[in-house]
Motif scaffolding. Structure first.
Motif, PDB file in Angstrom:
ATOM      1  N   SER A 166      34.855 -74.937  13.195  1.00  0.00           N
ATOM      2  CA  SER A 166      36.146 -75.519  12.848  1.00  0.00           C
ATOM      3  C   SER A 166      37.000 -74.537  12.074  1.00  0.00           C
ATOM      4  O   SER A 166      36.520 -73.544  11.516  1.00  0.00           O
ATOM      5  CB  SER A 166      35.949 -76.789  12.017  1.00  0.00           C
ATOM      6  N   LEU A 167      38.283 -74.844  12.009  1.00  0.00           N
ATOM      7  CA  LEU A 167      39.215 -74.037  11.229  1.00  0.00           C
ATOM      8  C   LEU A 167      38.901 -74.123   9.745  1.00  0.00           C
ATOM      9  O   LEU A 167      39.067 -73.153   9.008  1.00  0.00           O
ATOM     10  CB  LEU A 167      40.652 -74.520  11.494  1.00  0.00           C
ATOM     11  N   ALA A 168      38.414 -75.283   9.287  1.00  0.00           N
ATOM     12  CA  ALA A 168      38.075 -75.439   7.875  1.00  0.00           C
ATOM     13  C   ALA A 168      36.998 -74.455   7.451  1.00  0.00           C
ATOM     14  O   ALA A 168      37.056 -73.866   6.369  1.00  0.00           O
ATOM     15  CB  ALA A 168      37.617 -76.873   7.611  1.00  0.00           C
ATOM     16  N   GLU A 169      35.999 -74.254   8.313  1.00  0.00           N
ATOM     17  CA  GLU A 169      34.932 -73.304   7.981  1.00  0.00           C
ATOM     18  C   GLU A 169      35.462 -71.885   7.935  1.00  0.00           C
ATOM     19  O   GLU A 169      35.112 -71.102   7.048  1.00  0.00           O
ATOM     20  CB  GLU A 169      33.809 -73.415   9.014  1.00  0.00           C
ATOM     21  N   ARG A 170      36.315 -71.531   8.902  1.00  0.00           N
ATOM     22  CA  ARG A 170      36.887 -70.185   8.888  1.00  0.00           C
ATOM     23  C   ARG A 170      37.744 -69.970   7.647  1.00  0.00           C
ATOM     24  O   ARG A 170      37.731 -68.900   7.040  1.00  0.00           O
ATOM     25  CB  ARG A 170      37.705 -69.952  10.161  1.00  0.00           C
ATOM     26  N   LEU A 174      25.188 -82.726  14.433  1.00  0.00           N
ATOM     27  CA  LEU A 174      26.381 -82.437  15.230  1.00  0.00           C
ATOM     28  C   LEU A 174      27.582 -82.202  14.328  1.00  0.00           C
ATOM     29  O   LEU A 174      28.392 -81.311  14.592  1.00  0.00           O
ATOM     30  CB  LEU A 174      26.657 -83.607  16.178  1.00  0.00           C
ATOM     31  N   ARG A 175      27.700 -82.970  13.248  1.00  0.00           N
ATOM     32  CA  ARG A 175      28.822 -82.781  12.330  1.00  0.00           C
ATOM     33  C   ARG A 175      28.801 -81.371  11.742  1.00  0.00           C
ATOM     34  O   ARG A 175      29.838 -80.698  11.658  1.00  0.00           O
ATOM     35  CB  ARG A 175      28.783 -83.814  11.214  1.00  0.00           C
ATOM     36  N   ARG A 176      27.621 -80.930  11.342  1.00  0.00           N
ATOM     37  CA  ARG A 176      27.527 -79.583  10.778  1.00  0.00           C
ATOM     38  C   ARG A 176      27.822 -78.518  11.828  1.00  0.00           C
ATOM     39  O   ARG A 176      28.432 -77.480  11.520  1.00  0.00           O
ATOM     40  CB  ARG A 176      26.137 -79.374  10.173  1.00  0.00           C
ATOM     41  N   ALA A 177      27.403 -78.770  13.064  1.00  0.00           N
ATOM     42  CA  ALA A 177      27.697 -77.799  14.137  1.00  0.00           C
ATOM     43  C   ALA A 177      29.193 -77.731  14.402  1.00  0.00           C
ATOM     44  O   ALA A 177      29.742 -76.646  14.623  1.00  0.00           O
ATOM     45  CB  ALA A 177      26.944 -78.209  15.409  1.00  0.00           C
ATOM     46  N   ILE A 178      29.856 -78.881  14.394  1.00  0.00           N
ATOM     47  CA  ILE A 178      31.306 -78.894  14.610  1.00  0.00           C
ATOM     48  C   ILE A 178      32.004 -78.173  13.469  1.00  0.00           C
ATOM     49  O   ILE A 178      32.984 -77.446  13.682  1.00  0.00           O
ATOM     50  CB  ILE A 178      31.810 -80.345  14.739  1.00  0.00           C
TER      51      ILE A 178
END
Length: 928
Positions: free
Chosen positions: A168-172, A160-164
């Motif tokens: 997330s903005l951090a991933e973008r 779930l953490r990886r899916a979030i």
């Protein structure tokens, strides 16, 4: 008239004015105001917080007034200025039967969630609203979590953490940083470190943020651990709390509080959207409140449940939310039990009802009354005595709301005032940046790559893939460039780790500016780059110490190769600074600009291996030039041999470009006329004006042959002609016009296209737009029509499955063979470099040494005691015969392909040449 109108009841004007007044936001904050007799706002109330809030206006109406809320919605929709009020009117009747009276259940949660989702879409995506959109990040996150199912998985919290993180903005931000690094110049190791630092920092930031305990950094995650529902203290971190909201887990929570969380997230999103942050100077202050219209609310459709939740959440949270709720039902909510006090006021007393509700609000909120936020208003059908009054009221009421001055923000909240001096500063900085950007663009195509040049109309020069030099480009092209850039980085790393292996740079030089101004017009050039990328990957995975490591540079020689000489001069200077540059591959268009480019590269001492060129003079006159395709004379001989197998009269009409600068077309015309004449055909030739020609002298004058007009006129020339029509022009854009015009008149001619028609065939859209007329065309590669085997099997497996999966799709698959030809051209250079290190590891790999070793790619002469060094390519055997003056492979395959109904035939109509697999047809001519 009054009885038939939706607003045909006593007091409708007062009710409409009250709703309109409640939609208007105060000019100062959201302070409570006094309402005068005309339903206009006056002074602010003395008690600022106790009376602050918007009521839930609950219209209790009979069945005759079922359309009253629809009339209100229409007025909100047509309010002036247009789009000044956002509203949502979810359809509750479709949810009938999904809820029931009593404590909330799991079904109650789903119906509330779906109604709020519908409201969120209508409020957030209003196309007519003139203010910025309403975002719902908190509600969207809750909604998304409730649809996720991680039960039964190993480490569900980690999954779930990886899916979030992926949403997330951090991933973008991390992805954007990586994309930005890819656009930076080559050989800048510091940017790699920067990319790794950004990636690590975003990972660390996200892990800290999802704890939900760090102000500012935790953002929306922090809100979930501070809201009063579902006991967030039990979870400790946001990820564990979010796990409780996933499918199969939220059903274990108290349904009432899951509903409250959904609604509070929805309302909190509205609170934040109506907060004017100092740094959001571009945002317009919202001067009207959003309206949620709930028609036909009942126990069974979740309407009553939603109203109860609004009342409960507002009582519990105690914070103002900017949502005006207006409902309509036959009985007063929340219990559907009419009493003398509910509704106490009729529509004509709507203003007095609001004042009474406002005066009672403070006490009701402190007592947490279940009806604190309800404002029931009765709607009574007019009696016969009321008819004249109702008619007069409808005539004076007007048809819409008019909020001109009221929806304008006060001067101190206007954009101009809030921006002020910062705008001037930003403008100065932007002006300086724009000046610098323009200067950089003018010189180096808006990059700091010194080997790119802006000509005024196009960007030419060489890049390692950091810059997009395809013009125009699309997502597929950029994907291929990204693969090349990534493999270049791998090549540099591999060279550092294994300096004993040869390290060579091949320059892929082609005309990467589209001739028809569409990205689809560069399909063959993109396919060629894919083939070079496959050859590069093969070397990256090669284990031998003598296997060269290959780096690629992508070079644009301009539209129709017109800037080729300029780019060749740049490559000469670049090769002086970078000793790994050993040669040029690719090349494009057999034309005078290409001839001049080849001459300039020869003067620069750079050997060349062309992947698609076939004009006879190119190989005959340039000693440092090689090609992996047969020449025009071979192509013409195969076409003539194939034509002898076709039924019909033995006459052929050749159509060629009326442009002496197009060496390919005029040379092929000569070869076709000779080959067909030698086969006993009656021959003649006719010229047409090419679209976007090279600007050379007209060819038909030299040949004393007729000029028909453009390619379309040439196609119409085949009408009432039942012989062979050989098209010796450019596949893009001329062949499509030729074919379309021939089809319009139902031409009976048998059309044979030259090898350049493969460019037209590669453009699936163009090919399928011309389905009426079947035709043959010549190709220097047969896969994927032939079943791949041997070298071809390895090549197409890597191409389709490892690097570019889109090639497996019917839309992505190209039938031009350019990828295979490019691969073979690269292999010639690579094999020549490998031959240098077979006997002595210290032999330097230079352009001159590579040129000499290319001539060593041949079979053994009879009786000679030497190992065969020919190359079995994807498109056939490459054998330069051991003659230093020979630049063209012996007996290189030429295939005759067919297209019918806009689709490439699944079988080859003719094949001539040496290859591993297919055999030559009996009618094939000898290799010249």
């Amino acid at each position: 008239m009054g009885r038939t109108e939706p607003l045909g009841f006593v007091g409708a004007d007062v009710l409409v004015k009250l709703v309109g007044a409640l939609c208007l936001r105060p000019r100062l904050g959201d302070r409570p105001r006094k309402l005068d007799e005309q339903c206009h706002w006056g002074d602010y109330q003395d008690e600022r917080s106790e009376r602050r809030g918007l009521p839930m206006v609950c219209l209790v109406r009979p069945s005759e007034s079922a359309d009253v809320l629809a009339a209100v919605a229409e007025r909100l929709k047509t309010a002036k200025p247009q789009g000044s009020i956002r509203y949502a009117r979810p359809e509750l009747t479709q949810h009938e039967g999904r809820d029931e009276a009593g404590p909330a259940t799991a079904d109650s949660v789903t119906v509330v969630r779906d109604v709020l989702r519908d409201a969120r879409k209508q409020l957030g995506d209003s196309a007519t609203a003139h203010t910025s959109r309403l975002p719902f990040p908190l509600f969207d996150l809750v909604y998304w979590l409730m649809l996720q199912d991680y039960d039964g998985r190993d480490d569900p919290d980690g999954v779930l953490r990886r899916a979030i993180r992926r949403i997330s903005l951090a991933e973008r931000f991390s992805s954007s940083a990586e994309d930005a690094v890819k656009q930076l110049p080559e050989n800048q190791g510091i940017w790699k470190v920067f990319s790794l630092l950004v990636r690590g920092l975003t990972l660390l930031t996200f892990r800290i943020a999802v704890t939900g305990r760090v102000p500012l950094l935790s953002g929306r995650y922090r809100w979930f651990l501070r809201q009063p529902h579902l006991a967030p203290e039990m979870s400790g971190s946001f990820v564990r709390f979010a796990r409780r909201l996933t499918e199969g887990q939220w059903q274990e929570e108290a349904p009432e509080y899951v509903c409250r969380l959904l609604l509070n997230a929805f309302l909190e999103d509205l609170r934040r959207a109506y907060r004017l942050r100092p740094w959001r100077v571009w945002r317009r202050r919202r001067m009207t409140y959003p309206v949620l219209l709930l028609d036909d609310v009942s126990v069974g459709n979740g309407g009553y449940r939603l109203l109860e939740l609004v009342n409960s959440v507002r009582n519990q949270v105690g914070r103002f939310d900017p949502l005006l709720v207006v409902s309509a039902s036959p009985a007063p909510p929340p219990d559907a039990e009419p009493t003398p006090q509910r509704p106490q006021f009729q529509a004509g007393q709507a203003r007095a009802a609001y004042v009474a509700w406002q005066n009672q609000l403070e006490r009701d909120r402190r007592e947490r009354r279940p009806t604190a936020w309800y404002l029931p208003v009765g709607v009574r059908p007019p009696s016969d005595d009321d008819e004249p009054k109702v008619r007069q009221m409808l005539q004076t009421l007007g048809s819409d709301y008019r909020f001109r001055r009221q929806v304008r923000p006060p001067w101190w909240a206007s954009r101009w005032t809030r921006i002020g001096v910062p705008v001037v500063v930003v403008a100065l900085v932007a002006g300086f940046v724009a000046y610098r950007s323009h200067d950089t663009w003018t010189e180096h195509c808006r990059s700091d790559n010194p080997w790119l040049t802006w000509t005024g109309t196009e960007c030419v020069g060489a890049t390692d893939g950091s810059q997009d030099v395809f013009q125009p480009s699309d997502a597929t092209i950029r994907q291929v460039e990204a693969v090349v850039l990534d493999q270049n980085h791998r090549a540099e790393q591999l060279h550092e780790a294994h300096p004993e292996r040869p390290y060579i740079t091949l320059v892929v030089l082609e005309a990467l500016t589209s001739s028809n101004n569409l990205a689809e017009g560069l399909t063959t050039e993109r396919e060629s780059l894919e083939g070079f990328a496959v050859a590069q990957l093969r070397q990256l995975n090669a284990p031998g110490s003598a296997d060269p490591i290959v780096r690629l540079l992508i070079a644009n020689a301009g539209r129709n190769m017109r800037e080729g000489v300029r780019v060749a001069d740049q490559l000469r200077l670049q090769a002086q600074q970078d000793s790994s540059i050993v040669g040029v591959v690719g090349l494009d268009l057999s034309s005078e600009p290409t001839q001049r480019t080849i001459a300039a590269l020869t003067n620069a001492g750079l050997p060349m291996v062309a992947s698609t060129l076939s004009a006879d003079p190119l190989a005959d006159l340039n000693p440092m030039y090689f090609q992996v395709t047969p020449q025009n004379r071979r192509e013409a001989a195969v076409a003539a041999g194939f034509a002898t197998q076709l039924p019909g009269p033995r006459v052929v009409r050749v159509y060629y470009s009326d442009d002496d600068a197009d060496v390919y077309s005029t040379n092929l015309r000569d070869d076709v006329l000779k080959s067909f004449h030698d086969r006993g055909f009656q021959v003649d030739a006719r010229a047409f004006t090419p679209d976007g020609g090279l600007g050379g002298p007209p060819s038909h004058v030299r040949y004393r042959e007729p000029l028909l007009g453009n390619a379309g006129a040439a196609g119409r020339d085949t009408c009432s002609y039942d012989g062979l029509a050989f098209f010796a022009g450019r596949g893009v854009p001329d062949f499509g016009q030729f074919l379309s015009s021939a089809a319009q008149c139902g031409s009976r001619a048998t059309v044979i296209g030259d090898d350049d028609v493969t460019r037209f065939v590669a453009d699936q859209g163009e090919r399928r737009r011309n389905r009426a007329l079947p035709y043959y065309y010549l190709s220097f590669a047969t896969a994927p029509v032939f079943q791949a085997s041997g070298t071809a099997l390895d090549f197409y497996t890597t191409l389709d499955e490892t690097l570019f999966p889109f090639e497996r799709t019917p839309e992505g698959r190209s039938y031009d063979g350019h990828a295979a030809l490019a691969y073979d051209a690269a292999q010639v250079m690579i094999v020549a470099a490998a031959y240098l290190r077979e006997t002595a590891a210290e032999i330097p790999v230079t352009p001159g040494a590579i040129w000499r070793e290319i001539t060593a790619i041949h079979t053994s002469r009879p009786g000679a005691e030497q190992v065969n060094k020919y190359l079995e390519g994807v498109t056939g055997t490459i054998d330069y015969g051991g003659d230093i003056s020979r630049n063209v492979p012996q007996n290189k395959p030429v295939a005759v392909m067919g297209v019918s109904g806009g689709e490439v035939d699944k079988s080859v109509h003719g094949f001539c040449g040496a290859a591993d697999g297919p055999t030559s047809d009996t009618w094939c001519p000898p290799d010249p």
